[in-house]
Design an enzyme around this catalytic site. Structure first.
Site, PDB file in Angstrom:
ATOM      1  CG  ASP A  13       7.028 -28.811 -38.519  1.00 19.15           C
ATOM      2  OD1 ASP A  13       7.441 -29.558 -39.519  1.00 19.15           O
ATOM      3  OD2 ASP A  13       8.177 -27.948 -38.329  1.00 19.15           O
ATOM      4  NE  ARG A  58       8.355 -31.959 -43.205  1.00 18.91           N
ATOM      5  CZ  ARG A  58       8.236 -30.843 -42.849  1.00 18.91           C
ATOM      6  NH1 ARG A  58       8.042 -30.679 -41.469  1.00 18.91           N
ATOM      7  NH2 ARG A  58       8.470 -29.700 -43.313  1.00 18.91           N
TER       8      ARG A  58
END
Length: 306
Positions: free
Chosen positions: A132, A182
């Site tokens: 992330d 992502r």
């Protein structure tokens, strides 16, 4: 203004105490959080994958204060991955890893060492890790760590936040064959010098980034609930001749579940981002900040429980 207030509340001890102790608190949180234990995470994963969805699991435990705490979080990830592998869920569920949870606030080398352990466990479970992206001050460090991880674990996913002004440039650097990326809007506060603050500008940046990723040779993972952006993604897939298994949509657990099923029913790859763990408060508040309309759900819950 509302978004900034919610982000401030995510760092407030007093606000956390209110949400923790209010009668409605846990009922509301369950809409967004799978639970606090590995068993909760596995249960939700089994439910979602049975419906034809993919899953990305996040162990909530950000901003560790020392090496021991980082080691505990790392061990939780390894235990989770071992369980996924034993249950045969590795082909349907991966993990999302925040470097702040495995030592980044202490030392970048410590975070890299612990992230390697998580990536190794993921490979043994026949699955992958996506690292992330968090606050803007950690972007460079995080992307460098991902680059290092990819030397031994090339399947490691990277994240780009479209609210950052350099997002399109970073997407171009990452859109190579085998690269999993992502794309999300971003839910952290950042100064205007490095980030777009207007919602429309963030959306425009998201579209520009999608164009780069969908035209590239990597595997785009498009994290959005916005119907307009989903439609644009579908059009870009057709324009670039992409098959359904060469990219995926990603949505948060508890947000637009019927849309998740609709897209999956059409043959699209849809991955649900599922967070669990005792340290859920900051994550919960950032989800409200990212999509302030979710605050209406909380307020309605307060009114009905009062």
């Amino acid at each position: 203004m509302l978004r900034q207030a919610l982000l401030a509340a995510s760092r407030s001890v007093g606000a956390r105490r209110i949400v923790n102790t209010a009668p409605f608190g846990r009922d509301v949180v369950r809409r967004f959080i799978a639970g606090e234990t590995i068993d909760d995470a596995r249960r939700v994963t089994e439910e979602l994958t049975a419906e034809g969805l993919l899953v990305s699991l996040d162990v909530l435990g950000e901003d560790v204060q020392g090496a021991r705490q980082a080691a505990r979080t790392t061990a939780q990830y390894v235990e989770l991955l071992e369980g996924l592998g034993a249950a045969g869920l590795g082909t349907r569920a991966e993990v999302s890893l925040k470097l702040t949870a495995v030592g980044q606030p202490v030392d970048d080398a410590l975070a890299l060492e612990n992230a390697r352990l998580v990536c190794s466990a993921a490979r043994s479970a026949s699955t992958t890790v996506t690292v992330d992206l968090e606050g803007f001050s950690t972007v460079r460090s995080t992307l460098l760590t991902v680059q290092e991880l990819r030397r031994d674990f090339p399947e490691t996913g990277a994240v780009v936040q479209s609210y950052l002004r350099r997002a399109e440039e970073v997407c171009a650097e990452l859109a190579f064959e085998g690269s999993r990326v992502r794309l999300c809007k971003g839910a952290y506060a950042a100064p205007e010098s490095v980030a777009f603050t207007d919602r429309a500008e963030v959306d425009k940046s998201f579209v520009r980034c999608m164009k780069v990723l969908m035209a590239g040779k990597g595997y785009p993972m498009l994290a959005t609930h916005d119907p307009r952006l989903i439609d644009i993604a579908g059009a870009l897939a057709v324009l670039n001749g992409r098959d359904a298994d060469t990219f995926e949509y990603q949505m948060l657990y508890g947000i637009r579940p019927q849309e998740q099923l609709r897209l999956a029913g059409q043959g699209s790859q849809v991955r649900v981002y599922v967070a669990y763990g005792a340290e859920w408060y900051a994550y919960f508040m950032r989800r409200l900040a990212e999509r302030p309309s979710n605050l209406g759900f909380l307020l309605r819950s307060v009114a009905t429980r009062a």
